[in-house]
Design an enzyme around this catalytic site. Structure first.
Site, PDB file in Angstrom:
ATOM      1  N   TRP A  99       0.842  -1.207   0.000  1.00 28.17           N
ATOM      2  CA  TRP A  99       0.000   0.000   0.000  1.00 28.17           C
ATOM      3  C   TRP A  99       0.870   1.247   0.000  1.00 28.17           C
ATOM      4  O   TRP A  99       0.562   2.230  -0.681  1.00 28.17           O
ATOM      5  CB  TRP A  99      -0.967  -0.023   1.181  1.00 28.17           C
ATOM      6  CG  TRP A  99      -1.923  -1.180   1.098  1.00 28.17           C
ATOM      7  CD1 TRP A  99      -2.022  -2.218   1.967  1.00 28.17           C
ATOM      8  CD2 TRP A  99      -2.890  -1.428   0.071  1.00 28.17           C
ATOM      9  NE1 TRP A  99      -2.993  -3.100   1.550  1.00 28.17           N
ATOM     10  CE2 TRP A  99      -3.538  -2.640   0.389  1.00 28.17           C
ATOM     11  CE3 TRP A  99      -3.270  -0.757  -1.088  1.00 28.17           C
ATOM     12  CZ2 TRP A  99      -4.547  -3.196  -0.401  1.00 28.17           C
ATOM     13  CZ3 TRP A  99      -4.273  -1.304  -1.883  1.00 28.17           C
ATOM     14  CH2 TRP A  99      -4.900  -2.506  -1.538  1.00 28.17           C
ATOM     15  N   ASP A 166      -1.825   6.672   6.378  1.00 31.20           N
ATOM     16  CA  ASP A 166      -2.855   5.735   5.942  1.00 31.20           C
ATOM     17  C   ASP A 166      -3.115   4.807   7.133  1.00 31.20           C
ATOM     18  O   ASP A 166      -2.248   4.012   7.501  1.00 31.20           O
ATOM     19  CB  ASP A 166      -2.329   4.947   4.730  1.00 31.20           C
ATOM     20  CG  ASP A 166      -3.285   3.852   4.261  1.00 31.20           C
ATOM     21  OD1 ASP A 166      -4.326   3.630   4.909  1.00 31.20           O
ATOM     22  OD2 ASP A 166      -2.961   3.200   3.235  1.00 31.20           O
ATOM     23  N   LYS A 190     -12.206  -2.090   6.938  1.00 29.34           N
ATOM     24  CA  LYS A 190     -11.494  -2.981   7.854  1.00 29.34           C
ATOM     25  C   LYS A 190     -12.029  -2.856   9.282  1.00 29.34           C
ATOM     26  O   LYS A 190     -12.400  -3.855   9.873  1.00 29.34           O
ATOM     27  CB  LYS A 190      -9.991  -2.710   7.834  1.00 29.34           C
ATOM     28  CG  LYS A 190      -9.264  -3.392   6.673  1.00 29.34           C
ATOM     29  CD  LYS A 190      -9.161  -2.577   5.431  1.00 29.34           C
ATOM     30  CE  LYS A 190      -8.471  -3.318   4.295  1.00 29.34           C
ATOM     31  NZ  LYS A 190      -7.733  -2.414   3.421  1.00 29.34           N
TER      32      LYS A 190
END
Ligand SMILES: *Cc1c(COP(=O)(O)O)cnc(C)c1O
Length: 355
Positions: A99, A166, A190
């Site tokens: 990511w 993030d 999530k």
């Protein structure tokens, strides 16, 4: 059979959230309409989005001067929106996995990127340390939890520039000192809601410093000024997010979530460390408490598929590791009960005893 959901995302939701969503699909807030068909401009939904922002602020103890906005496009769109809105010429990034890499790739479209540290050469098995963040970059970007590799930065660092994080896969798993960050974002699928909404916590005075032309929808200011109602927001995922936040508050807030998450992770890591067959893939000091990655030791490697089948028979779902790590990954998000972790560790123990 009862299922134990270890998927990495979208992932397990609390029964509280699911039940409240079902009720609202039938009749939202006594309107006689479904949450799926109501106007986002209705007073009932306006109350939901306002409450969601307010609870985000309350649970994370977000100081004055910050706004929480709810957007579409996933965390992946933030990889581009962050540099568009915050990078004048140059930014620093920490390369801790897939990511982080995707964020770096997008940032390069808008300016110069300095990767100050990377653990890529060791397949991202640790968080780089001892790096220096230059004082003259516009911001420093980190990925606090590396969902795929199972490493995590579980502290709020001091850096001489704006800090952007993030937090897709570890938001609400510990208290965060938001004042140290200028922007925190994440896909909500999530730890917060079903897929479809992205949260952004932004310091208002971090905005408005770039010269480039920003498309209206990609300008944070648009959404800050309109309270996430410039266009139609993802109504249903925002409703679900509010239910999750209310559940978090009922449970006792982020400190209690942290206690639960650390306990669950300790149970699983202890089982891995005490095992003759399984082994963790990352350096212990950087282990994630959200995504636990482990494999079988070389001498048992050929039993991995057998263990997956064995676990499946016990209702364990979603533990197949990401292809870049292999083996297994158990995601222990907030909604996952300790009982599910115990079912997994029991399965590991029983499998080991018979092989
Ligand atoms: C899941 C995830 C993403 C991607 O989120 P999307 O909403 O699918 O774009 C980004 N970063 C991290 C850390 C993630 O876990």
């Amino acid at each position: 059979m009862k299922k134990h959901n270890f998927y990495a995302g979208p992932s397990i939701m609390s029964q509280y959230t699911i039940d409240h969503c079902i009720d609202a699909i039938h009749d939202f807030a006594g309107t006689g309409l479904s949450i799926l068909e109501i106007s986002h401009r209705s007073k009932e939904f306006s109350a939901v989005i306002e409450k969601a922002e307010q609870l985000f602020k309350e649970l994370l103890d977000i100081p004055e001067g910050y706004r929480v906005i709810f957007l579409g496009g996933g965390a992946s769109l933030q990889f581009a929106m962050v540099p568009m809105n915050l990078m004048r010429t140059r930014a620093a990034y920490l390369d801790t996995g897939t990511w982080a890499n995707k964020a770096i790739k997008e940032a390069k479209l808008f300016g110069e990127v300095e990767v100050v540290g990377s653990s890529k050469a060791d397949n991202y098995t640790y968080i780089p340390k001892g790096y220096v963040v230059p004082k003259d970059v516009d911001y420093f970007h980190i990925t606090t939890n590396n969902t795929i590799y199972g490493t995590e930065i579980r502290h709020d660092m001091d850096v001489p520039v704006r800090l952007v994080a993030d937090m897709s896969s570890d938001i609400f798993s510990r208290p965060v000192d938001v004042s140290k960050y200028d922007l925190i974002y994440g896909g909500a699928q999530k730890n917060v809601s079903p897929a479809g909404v992205t949260f952004v916590i932004v310091r208002e005075d971090a905005l408005g410093h770039v010269d480039r032309v920003l498309p209206t929808m990609l300008n944070y200011k648009t959404h800050v000024e309109k309270g996430s109602m410039f266009n139609t927001p993802p109504v249903f995922p925002i409703y679900a997010a509010l239910q999750t936040l209310e559940w978090y508050k009922e449970l006792g807030g982020v400190k209690e979530l942290q206690r639960r998450d650390e306990e669950k992770a300790a149970v699983l890591y202890d089982a891995i460390d005490g095992s003759r067959m399984f082994v963790g893939t990352v350096h212990p000091e950087d282990r994630s408490i959200m995504n636990v990655c482990f494999v079988m030791k070389p001498e048992y490697k050929e039993l991995e598929a057998d263990f997956l089948a064995f676990a499946t028979e016990r209702g364990i779902v979603g533990i197949k590791g990401h292809r870049s790590v292999g083996g297994f990954r158990a995601s222990l998000y907030n909604a996952l009960p300790l009982e599910s972790v115990k079912v997994l560790t029991q399965a590991m123990h029983d499998f080991e005893a018979t092989h």
